[in-house]
Design an enzyme around this catalytic site. Structure first.
Site, short mmCIF file in Angstrom:
data_model
loop_
_atom_site.label_atom_id
_atom_site.label_comp_id
_atom_site.label_asym_id
_atom_site.label_seq_id
_atom_site.Cartn_x
_atom_site.Cartn_y
_atom_site.Cartn_z
N HIS A 1 34.43 44.11 50.84
CA HIS A 1 35.11 43.83 49.91
C HIS A 1 34.09 43.13 48.70
O HIS A 1 34.16 42.08 48.57
CB HIS A 1 36.32 42.64 50.12
CG HIS A 1 37.50 42.58 48.97
ND1 HIS A 1 38.64 43.06 49.34
CD2 HIS A 1 37.22 42.07 47.67
CE1 HIS A 1 39.19 42.98 48.16
NE2 HIS A 1 38.42 42.32 47.25
N HIS B 1 32.66 43.64 44.50
CA HIS B 1 32.98 44.19 43.24
C HIS B 1 31.58 44.61 42.81
O HIS B 1 31.11 43.79 42.08
CB HIS B 1 33.70 43.09 42.13
CG HIS B 1 35.17 42.74 42.85
ND1 HIS B 1 36.36 43.57 42.46
CD2 HIS B 1 35.67 41.77 43.45
CE1 HIS B 1 37.29 42.95 43.24
NE2 HIS B 1 36.90 41.72 43.69
N GLY C 1 36.94 39.56 33.51
CA GLY C 1 37.39 39.93 32.40
C GLY C 1 38.83 39.25 32.08
O GLY C 1 39.57 39.68 31.25
N LYS D 1 42.84 50.61 46.49
CA LYS D 1 43.28 49.31 46.47
C LYS D 1 44.41 48.86 45.69
O LYS D 1 44.73 49.93 44.73
CB LYS D 1 42.06 48.47 45.45
CG LYS D 1 42.27 47.31 44.79
CD LYS D 1 41.90 46.13 45.81
CE LYS D 1 42.07 44.98 44.94
NZ LYS D 1 40.86 44.53 44.22
N HIS E 1 45.32 43.52 48.07
CA HIS E 1 44.88 42.24 47.49
C HIS E 1 46.10 41.18 47.47
O HIS E 1 47.31 41.48 46.69
CB HIS E 1 44.55 42.18 46.01
CG HIS E 1 44.50 40.96 45.29
ND1 HIS E 1 43.40 40.27 44.99
CD2 HIS E 1 45.66 40.38 44.55
CE1 HIS E 1 43.73 39.17 44.19
NE2 HIS E 1 45.10 39.18 44.06
N HIS F 1 42.55 38.42 51.48
CA HIS F 1 42.60 37.09 50.99
C HIS F 1 43.68 36.25 51.47
O HIS F 1 44.43 35.67 50.95
CB HIS F 1 42.76 37.18 49.29
CG HIS F 1 41.94 38.08 48.74
ND1 HIS F 1 40.60 38.17 49.15
CD2 HIS F 1 42.12 38.86 47.58
CE1 HIS F 1 40.00 39.11 48.11
NE2 HIS F 1 40.97 39.33 47.21
N ASP G 1 34.33 38.90 49.21
CA ASP G 1 34.90 39.06 47.60
C ASP G 1 33.86 38.78 46.70
O ASP G 1 34.14 38.46 45.37
CB ASP G 1 36.17 38.06 47.36
CG ASP G 1 37.00 38.50 46.14
OD1 ASP G 1 36.83 39.57 45.73
OD2 ASP G 1 37.64 37.63 45.86
#
Length: 382
Positions: A59, A61, A67, A153, A192, A221, A276
């Site tokens: 997991h 990014h 953002g 996802k 998520h 999570h 994450d």
């Protein structure tokens, strides 16, 4: 070709002191004593180290998250050495909240770049929202026809999600499941999980109402709050796979959660840990306004591993399983990944007596040796 001599091997199960020979990107031999006399073979003395599988971070990014506090808060792309210095030889990239200014095409291109630079990379299509953003226009086609795509996802129980109905979640799960069957991949929904009190209730409802296998939907999570963790333990008891995230509050760190899971007779083979990494974390006030944010580090996976051993008294092999073999099995890439076996990919870490990362081998190539980075990603020095 690399020959590692006289080293304690964890696969992650302890295998004793061995010699390990790497050639053609694979682990070719594991024996008590291997002797080759050839100048083309690099010999590493492992007598004061331990050898483990490379970490799998499922997991990350890889194109940056964030953002949520306007354009200036977009996190940057990750670089190769950030991953390898964290012991990560296999990474799974994905989008987060932002499926608008960022795209699955971006994530795929970054994954291909990381593969060219030397490590293994997979991705998930989709983002927080529904309908899922894709490359081909179809979740099924993305998973089925794009080698790197192994799942999709989606966000649930989060104010930033699309607030999907049970029927919409069923459709996404069904698409992922069928695509995985057609392509020989995991075909999973990485879910998520947000802070909403709804928690995993919609997942349990659709499993009760359909024939979707429980392994298809993978909540992550789940240690973000106490009530969700308890739900996740129940989910793991019926065969679901749950993912704990590094960097949570002290009482909800992955290691402490796993200690609780063991006491509660939760099948630990259904638990994984991820970083994450390079995703933003956010704090909001009572009115929903963003007040603080930051970016997670992929080094948290290694830090958690050390903490589990040094502070929570896990054995090395037990702590390793949650970031190596358990993950590989959940992603259906075991025993190619996640173990030290003859024929497995040569994704190998050498750790010193303090469990710090000394040497990293990815797909048979030395990336880090004696704590010195040998291979950097393109543009890292700019």
């Amino acid at each position: 070709m690399i020959l590692i001599k006289n080293i304690e091997v964890y696969s992650p199960k302890y295998e004793g002191r061995k010699d390990v020979f790497v050639s053609g990107g694979k682990i070719s031999l594991i024996e008590e004593d291997i002797n080759f006399e050839n100048k083309k073979i690099k010999v590493i003395d492992g007598s004061d180290k331990i050898l483990t599988p490379g970490f799998i971070d499922q997991h990350v990014h890889i194109t940056g998250g964030g953002g949520e506090g306007s354009f200036k808060t977009r996190a940057p792309e990750i670089t190769l050495s950030k991953l390898t210095k964290g012991g990560i030889t296999t990474v799974v990239g994905l989008l987060g909240t932002d499926g608008t200014t960022r795209s699955v095409e971006n994530v795929l291109a970054k994954a291909k770049a990381l593969k060219e630079e030397g490590i293994t990379a997979f991705i998930h299509t989709g983002s927080y929202g529904y309908p899922s953003v894709t490359i081909t226009g179809s979740v099924q086609k993305d998973i089925c026809f794009i080698d790197e795509v192994i799942g999709v996802k989606l966000a649930l129980s989060d104010h930033r999600s699309s607030h999907v109905s049970n029927l919409e979640l069923q459709r996404v799960a069904s698409d992922a499941r069928v695509a995985g069957m057609l392509s020989g991949k995991a075909g999973i929904v990485v879910l998520h999980m947000g802070d909403s009190e709804k928690g995993l209730k919609p997942v349990r409802e659709i499993l009760d109402d359909t024939e979707i296998p429980v392994k298809t939907i993978r909540p992550t999570h789940v240690n973000r709050r106490e009530e969700l963790l308890i739900e996740a333990f129940d989910y793991a008891k019926i065969g679901g796979k749950i993912d704990l995230t590094c960097g949570m509050d002290d009482d909800l760190t992955p290691g402490k959660c796993i200690k609780r899971a063991i006491k509660d007779n939760v099948p630990t083979e259904n638990i994984t840990i991820s970083s994450d990494g390079y995703g933003s974390w956010s704090n909001y006030d009572e009115e929903g306004n963003l007040i603080k944010m930051g970016v997670s580090s992929v080094s948290s996976l290694h830090k958690e591993f050390k903490s589990m051993i040094n502070e929570l008294e896990f054995t090395v092999e037990d702590a390793l399983s949650y970031i190596t073999s358990n993950v590989a099995k959940c992603l259906e890439v075991y025993p190619r990944k996640g173990c030290i076996k003859e024929g497995s990919d040569a994704d190998i870490l050498l750790l010193d007596k303090n469990l710090d990362i000394d040497t990293v081998i990815a797909n048979g190539n030395l990336m880090i040796e004696n704590k010195e980075v040998l291979v950097y990603g393109c543009y890292e020095h700019i």
